[in-house]
Scaffold this active site. Sequence first.
Site, PDB file in Angstrom:
ATOM      1  N   LYS A 182      -0.584  -6.609  -7.894  1.00 29.38           N
ATOM      2  CA  LYS A 182      -1.005  -7.864  -7.108  1.00 29.38           C
ATOM      3  C   LYS A 182      -2.356  -8.378  -7.437  1.00 29.38           C
ATOM      4  CE  LYS A 182      -1.360 -10.330  -3.221  1.00 29.38           C
ATOM      5  NZ  LYS A 182      -2.735 -10.212  -2.761  1.00 29.38           N
TER       6      LYS A 182
ATOM      7  N   SER B 261       0.309  -8.835   1.535  1.00 29.09           N
ATOM      8  CA  SER B 261      -1.080  -8.845   1.507  1.00 29.09           C
ATOM      9  C   SER B 261      -1.452  -8.879   2.855  1.00 29.09           C
ATOM     10  CB  SER B 261      -1.431 -10.254   1.164  1.00 29.09           C
ATOM     11  OG  SER B 261      -2.864 -10.403   1.166  1.00 29.09           O
TER      12      SER B 261
ATOM     13  N   HIS C 158       0.910  -1.124  -0.016  1.00 30.22           N
ATOM     14  CA  HIS C 158       0.027  -0.183  -0.367  1.00 30.22           C
ATOM     15  C   HIS C 158       0.961   1.354  -0.055  1.00 30.22           C
ATOM     16  CE1 HIS C 158      -2.821  -2.836   2.394  1.00 30.22           C
ATOM     17  NE2 HIS C 158      -3.512  -2.498   1.365  1.00 30.22           N
TER      18      HIS C 158
HETATM   19  P1  AMP Z   1      -6.388  -3.752  -0.491  1.00 36.91           P
HETATM   20  O1  AMP Z   1      -6.251  -2.951   0.795  1.00 36.91           O
HETATM   21  O2  AMP Z   1      -6.077  -5.284  -0.334  1.00 36.91           O
HETATM   22  O3  AMP Z   1      -7.894  -3.531  -1.170  1.00 36.91           O
HETATM   23  O4  AMP Z   1      -5.395  -3.265  -1.635  1.00 36.91           O
HETATM   24  C1  AMP Z   1      -5.579  -1.664  -1.842  1.00 36.91           C
HETATM   25  C2  AMP Z   1      -4.477  -1.690  -3.058  1.00 36.91           C
HETATM   26  O5  AMP Z   1      -3.288  -1.969  -2.737  1.00 36.91           O
HETATM   27  C3  AMP Z   1      -5.048  -2.382  -4.232  1.00 36.91           C
HETATM   28  O6  AMP Z   1      -4.776  -1.605  -5.258  1.00 36.91           O
HETATM   29  C4  AMP Z   1      -3.861  -3.486  -4.223  1.00 36.91           C
HETATM   30  O7  AMP Z   1      -3.681  -3.951  -5.406  1.00 36.91           O
HETATM   31  C5  AMP Z   1      -2.703  -2.815  -3.573  1.00 36.91           C
HETATM   32  N1  AMP Z   1      -1.794  -3.666  -2.921  1.00 36.91           N
HETATM   33  C6  AMP Z   1      -2.130  -4.612  -2.355  1.00 36.91           C
HETATM   34  N2  AMP Z   1      -0.745  -5.596  -1.897  1.00 36.91           N
HETATM   35  C7  AMP Z   1      -0.095  -4.855  -2.847  1.00 36.91           C
HETATM   36  C8  AMP Z   1       1.316  -5.400  -3.067  1.00 36.91           C
HETATM   37  N3  AMP Z   1       1.966  -6.379  -2.419  1.00 36.91           N
HETATM   38  N4  AMP Z   1       2.084  -4.599  -3.850  1.00 36.91           N
HETATM   39  C9  AMP Z   1       1.666  -3.474  -4.564  1.00 36.91           C
HETATM   40  N5  AMP Z   1       0.210  -3.035  -4.395  1.00 36.91           N
HETATM   41  C10 AMP Z   1      -0.739  -3.775  -3.408  1.00 36.91           C
END
Ligand code: AMP
Length: 284
Positions: free
Chosen positions: A149, A185, A37
Amino acid sequence: MEIIRIPRIMQNTSRKYLQKGQSIGFVPTMGALHEGHLSLIRRARAENDIVVVSIFVNPKQFGPAEDFTAYPRDTDNDIAKVRELGIDTLFIPEASLMYPEGFATGISVGMLSGRLCGLFRAGHFMGVATVVTKLLNLVSPTRSYFGQKDFQQTVVISRMVKDLNMNVEIVVCPTVREIDGLAMSSRNRYLTLEERTGATVLYRTMTLVSAALHTGTAVAAGLKEMLQSELKREPLITAIDYASLYSPETLEELQELDGKEVLIAIAVRLGRTRLIDNLLVNLS
Ligand code: AMP
């Protein structure tokens, strides 16, 4: 840094930024922030006058048997992290204000939502597309940042933005990994120590298949077989939802390797945790 919890106030605040001619970079998240993030937020900070981050665990993108209640929530730490990155606005709306009684709209992005994760998470991408549309309408960003991701998510959102003439640039940022290759993640927190070790099989396997792809002699069916059999060697993997080679544009499974780009994508269950990962391989 201003913290906003009311959608209407978020909308008014963005309007003021835009009236001053400032560009807005927006990073939507579900919180429990990690380096993945933060990499998106740093990129948004570098490319825009104003940075808005949202934290919203969106109930509409979780199925009834999924982990909405258990999903990690860590707002105090998240606030400290984004403050350190010098963002301007943190938007943390309540679900009751995002989806008041009578809410009835759902955005459906056709076939792209039905493939890969869509086959195992009914309604997930409608939930994602609907909340992203709402957030884009509230924040009116110049650019919005998403991680590779969640590759299918970037394809679905990009399609929707194009189809609906939404006035925003979608920026896709590289996957940030732990030193041993595991994609960062929020759900990695669910893993036991043994599962955390076993989870390295995803990246290891994709790297192996990527190397085989580069030899130029491999065939799609053989590589799928290689992916699946390598994953099955990890006894803690309880199910393989999918693991194969796909077109990065249509997300259809590839029968032949005639494109310039190949998406290797995996979704597995490791104990009770569902993990996804992908690698985009350029053959040209
Ligand atoms: P989330 O909180 O899981 O909904 O993720 C929010 C944003 O962060 C989304 O656009 C995800 O694709 C991105 N994201 C999550 N994990 C990663 C990672 N390991 N590397 C890059 N972006 C990420």
